[in-house]
Write an enzyme that holds these catalytic residues in place. Structure first.
Site, PDB file in Angstrom:
ATOM      1  N   GLN A 139     116.265 -22.127  27.109  1.00  0.00           N
ATOM      2  CA  GLN A 139     114.906 -22.129  27.191  1.00  0.00           C
ATOM      3  C   GLN A 139     114.536 -20.485  27.227  1.00  0.00           C
ATOM      4  O   GLN A 139     114.556 -20.105  28.352  1.00  0.00           O
ATOM      5  CB  GLN A 139     114.604 -22.631  28.345  1.00  0.00           C
ATOM      6  CG  GLN A 139     114.849 -24.194  28.120  1.00  0.00           C
ATOM      7  CD  GLN A 139     114.745 -25.396  29.386  1.00  0.00           C
ATOM      8  OE1 GLN A 139     115.496 -24.691  30.308  1.00  0.00           O
ATOM      9  NE2 GLN A 139     113.844 -26.147  29.646  1.00  0.00           N
ATOM     10  N   HIS A 150     115.652 -15.289  33.573  1.00  0.00           N
ATOM     11  CA  HIS A 150     116.783 -14.484  33.270  1.00  0.00           C
ATOM     12  C   HIS A 150     117.610 -15.509  32.070  1.00  0.00           C
ATOM     13  O   HIS A 150     117.510 -16.790  32.126  1.00  0.00           O
ATOM     14  CB  HIS A 150     117.479 -14.783  34.446  1.00  0.00           C
ATOM     15  CG  HIS A 150     118.852 -13.926  34.708  1.00  0.00           C
ATOM     16  ND1 HIS A 150     118.985 -12.334  34.959  1.00  0.00           N
ATOM     17  CD2 HIS A 150     120.180 -14.111  34.210  1.00  0.00           C
ATOM     18  CE1 HIS A 150     120.032 -11.965  34.938  1.00  0.00           C
ATOM     19  NE2 HIS A 150     120.972 -13.206  34.278  1.00  0.00           N
ATOM     20  N   HIS A 152     120.007 -17.713  30.424  1.00  0.00           N
ATOM     21  CA  HIS A 152     121.178 -18.584  30.926  1.00  0.00           C
ATOM     22  C   HIS A 152     121.183 -19.835  29.788  1.00  0.00           C
ATOM     23  O   HIS A 152     120.023 -20.180  29.221  1.00  0.00           O
ATOM     24  CB  HIS A 152     120.833 -19.099  32.299  1.00  0.00           C
ATOM     25  CG  HIS A 152     119.524 -19.692  32.351  1.00  0.00           C
ATOM     26  ND1 HIS A 152     118.245 -19.095  32.364  1.00  0.00           N
ATOM     27  CD2 HIS A 152     119.320 -21.231  32.550  1.00  0.00           C
ATOM     28  CE1 HIS A 152     117.409 -20.111  32.683  1.00  0.00           C
ATOM     29  NE2 HIS A 152     117.846 -21.279  32.590  1.00  0.00           N
ATOM     30  N   HIS A 154     122.340 -23.881  29.263  1.00  0.00           N
ATOM     31  CA  HIS A 154     122.535 -24.957  29.725  1.00  0.00           C
ATOM     32  C   HIS A 154     123.750 -25.571  29.009  1.00  0.00           C
ATOM     33  O   HIS A 154     123.703 -25.749  27.790  1.00  0.00           O
ATOM     34  CB  HIS A 154     121.555 -26.102  29.750  1.00  0.00           C
ATOM     35  CG  HIS A 154     120.436 -25.733  30.697  1.00  0.00           C
ATOM     36  ND1 HIS A 154     120.352 -26.301  31.996  1.00  0.00           N
ATOM     37  CD2 HIS A 154     119.240 -24.933  30.631  1.00  0.00           C
ATOM     38  CE1 HIS A 154     119.381 -25.818  32.577  1.00  0.00           C
ATOM     39  NE2 HIS A 154     118.451 -24.753  31.756  1.00  0.00           N
TER      40      HIS A 154
END
Length: 209
Positions: A139, A150, A152, A154
């Protein structure tokens, strides 16, 4: 922990040569074993939040994988980008972390390392949980559902019938992302899994690498 055979630090220094406070990063590259020992000795950061190292089960020089506070499905984990910027004699309080909010801000080496980590971790978790597929999701920005600023990824092992419609998982991810932000805010009432529960899961995953 295993590391990818990458040499990203020289590129990182060139990319950030206009920022004087990043120059001392060169001192870290002189000893990979020292860098590893500092990584294992300190906590990890996720944007402004400190992550307990017990939650981390895999790391490289530029990324790390950790278990989730509120997993959407069994095996739902996160892979974060990070660089621990510190001179060899810094105390923990003096160490700095480079925060990268958007995917486009990563260098080529950082992007490669992040996705190599995601690929390696995803493959192991799919097998471990006897899943048949994987969902990888980023996202990238607040309008895309990112609540912690930050980068990242999933990673979610998938099985037949885990959602009535496959695309429903993305709506569920938006909800979980918001819950994660609330969970990480220390002034919020926490309804997460305990650190002991997450550490136990991380221990199991750590043995896969």
């Amino acid at each position: 922990m295993l590391k990818h055979n990458l040499t990203p630090l020289s590129n990182f220094l060139q990319f950030h040569s206009k920022s004087n406070h990043f120059f001392h990063l060169a001192r870290i590259s002189s000893s990979s074993s020292h860098s590893q020992s500092k990584m294992e000795a300190t906590s990890y950061m996720f944007g402004p939040y400190k992550i307990d190292k017990k939650e981390v089960f895999y790391s490289t020089d530029l990324s790390y994988a950790l278990v989730n506070l509120r997993p959407l499905l069994l095996g739902h984990i996160l892979v974060h980008f990070y660089v621990n910027i510190a001179s060899c004699d810094d105390t923990e309080e003096d160490r700095m972390w480079r925060e990268v909010q958007r995917f486009a801000e990563l260098t080529t080496d950082e992007t490669s390392d992040l996705w190599l980590t995601a690929q390696k971790v995803g493959k192991q978790l799919e097998s471990y949980h006897k899943a048949s597929s994987l969902t990888f999701a980023i996202q990238d920005g607040p309008q895309a559902g990112q609540t912690v600023p930050h980068v990242h990824i999933h990673i979610i092992p998938r099985k037949s019938g885990d959602f009535e419609k496959n695309d429903e998982i993305y709506d569920a991810l938006d909800v979980k992302e918001k819950e994660m932000k609330q969970s990480l805010d220390l002034d919020k009432e926490r309804k997460d899994r305990s650190i002991e529960e997450m550490a136990e899961e991380a221990d199991k995953y750590r043995k896969l690498f």
